[in-house]
Every structure is written in structure tokens, then in C-alpha cells.
Scaffold this motif. Sequence first.
Motif, PDB file in Angstrom:
ATOM      1  N   GLY A   1       7.604   7.007  -2.378  1.00  0.00           N
ATOM      2  CA  GLY A   1       8.074   5.659  -2.041  1.00  0.00           C
ATOM      3  C   GLY A   1       7.315   5.117  -0.848  1.00  0.00           C
ATOM      4  N   TYR A   2       7.770   4.015  -0.336  1.00  0.00           N
ATOM      5  CA  TYR A   2       7.126   3.414   0.830  1.00  0.00           C
ATOM      6  C   TYR A   2       7.706   4.005   2.105  1.00  0.00           C
ATOM      7  N   ALA A   3       6.838   4.334   3.048  1.00  0.00           N
ATOM      8  CA  ALA A   3       7.266   4.917   4.317  1.00  0.00           C
ATOM      9  C   ALA A   3       7.846   3.860   5.251  1.00  0.00           C
TER      10      ALA A   3
ATOM     11  N   TYR B   1      17.645  -6.368  -8.991  1.00  0.00           N
ATOM     12  CA  TYR B   1      17.612  -4.906  -8.924  1.00  0.00           C
ATOM     13  C   TYR B   1      16.201  -4.380  -9.174  1.00  0.00           C
ATOM     14  N   ASP B   2      15.520  -4.934 -10.173  1.00  0.00           N
ATOM     15  CA  ASP B   2      14.157  -4.496 -10.465  1.00  0.00           C
ATOM     16  C   ASP B   2      13.232  -4.747  -9.275  1.00  0.00           C
ATOM     17  N   ASP B   3      13.306  -5.950  -8.686  1.00  0.00           N
ATOM     18  CA  ASP B   3      12.411  -6.298  -7.575  1.00  0.00           C
ATOM     19  C   ASP B   3      12.707  -5.492  -6.313  1.00  0.00           C
ATOM     20  N   HIS B   4      13.977  -5.275  -6.015  1.00  0.00           N
ATOM     21  CA  HIS B   4      14.353  -4.571  -4.782  1.00  0.00           C
ATOM     22  C   HIS B   4      14.287  -3.050  -4.896  1.00  0.00           C
ATOM     23  N   VAL B   5      14.563  -2.505  -6.078  1.00  0.00           N
ATOM     24  CA  VAL B   5      14.703  -1.048  -6.205  1.00  0.00           C
ATOM     25  C   VAL B   5      13.638  -0.420  -7.105  1.00  0.00           C
ATOM     26  N   ILE B   6      13.539  -0.882  -8.331  1.00  0.00           N
ATOM     27  CA  ILE B   6      12.675  -0.230  -9.322  1.00  0.00           C
ATOM     28  C   ILE B   6      11.192  -0.410  -8.994  1.00  0.00           C
ATOM     29  N   LYS B   7      10.780  -1.647  -8.753  1.00  0.00           N
ATOM     30  CA  LYS B   7       9.349  -1.900  -8.550  1.00  0.00           C
ATOM     31  C   LYS B   7       8.770  -1.191  -7.326  1.00  0.00           C
ATOM     32  N   PRO B   8       9.454  -1.162  -6.181  1.00  0.00           N
ATOM     33  CA  PRO B   8       8.877  -0.386  -5.061  1.00  0.00           C
ATOM     34  C   PRO B   8       8.661   1.089  -5.409  1.00  0.00           C
ATOM     35  N   MET B   9       9.553   1.659  -6.221  1.00  0.00           N
ATOM     36  CA  MET B   9       9.401   3.061  -6.605  1.00  0.00           C
ATOM     37  C   MET B   9       8.209   3.262  -7.533  1.00  0.00           C
ATOM     38  N   GLY B  10       7.795   2.231  -8.255  1.00  0.00           N
ATOM     39  CA  GLY B  10       6.613   2.319  -9.112  1.00  0.00           C
ATOM     40  C   GLY B  10       5.333   1.968  -8.391  1.00  0.00           C
TER      41      GLY B  10
END
Length: 181
Positions: free
Chosen positions: A150-152, A112-121
Amino acid sequence: MIRPVEERYRTVRDLFPELRIERINGRIVVNEPGTWQHNTVIAQLLAQLAPVVAERRWEIWPNITVHLGDEADRYVPDLTVVPQNPVMETDEAVRGASTLLLVDVVSAGNAYDDHVIKPMGYAPAGVPLYLVVDPFQRLLKLHSRPEAGGYACETVEPVGAPLPLPAPWDCLLDTTRLLNL
């Protein structure tokens, strides 16, 4: 008295310098060394990235904190690629916008951290490319074109399909060799 999260983070990092200590969503996360499978994926990825990195005189750092902002989380990706003379926040932390590629290999407890949280940071901090290699789903996810929210762009490829890395890389990753464990 409860110490601020940043102070607790530094204390844990100082107590366990051999481990990857991250601050994720206000949590202090202690990551043990990877399994042989995790390390094999990293070694296979390194074998593909190293020629491009060497040719362009970049550097690969396997254990560096990425500075995302003064009040932001502190992540330590599995691999960080930086140009010559990147902008450092401290001796232990490179500025996110001064990286070329960050890579995480998903482990059982951090999906969850790698797929969701880290991209948002990473995106608001200007990290240009964030690659998530997921051996459980047998896919690679490349986040690119960071924006404040976030990432485009998100490119998802199954194992076996080539994964194009955009500029300044302009090369293809051979994913067939990454997850053949």
C-alpha cells in the motif's frame, strides 16, 4: 462457458468506447460521463496543473487505462499525468510506474473504490501519486510513497487548506477553488 474476466472486460470496452470501462476487484464497472459538477472539479484542477505540466513538458491524459500488472485490475482515472515518452503496455494502457499523478473525483457510486480499492491496486504497481478529490466529504486525499502493501503516506486536507504535491511536482494545490460549486 463462462469467459474469463479479462475477455469480458475487453468485450465491454470494445462495445462502449465512449465510456470509461474499468475492472475493479473482478467486477466490470461501466462509468457514465461525469456530471457538470464532476467536470467542473476536473476543469479547476486542470487549470492549476497545466502550467506545471507545460513547463516540464509532461502530458495530461483524461481517458487512459492504467496497467497494474498482467493479472491485475484495470483502472481508468479521471486524469493521468505522464512524463514524456511514458512506458506503455498497449496503445490504450500506460504502465502504473510510468505515471506522475493519477486523479479521481469521487462520484456517488464509486466512493469505496476510489478511497479503498484503487489505492491498494495502484501502490504495488508503482503509481507514485494518487489524488482522490471527494466533493461529498469536502476533502482531498493524496496517497504517496508506494510500497508492495500500500501507500506509506496519506495526506488528507479539507477544502480550503493547501495541498502540497511532493517531488517531482514540488508545488501547492489551492483547494479553495476546487470544490466551490
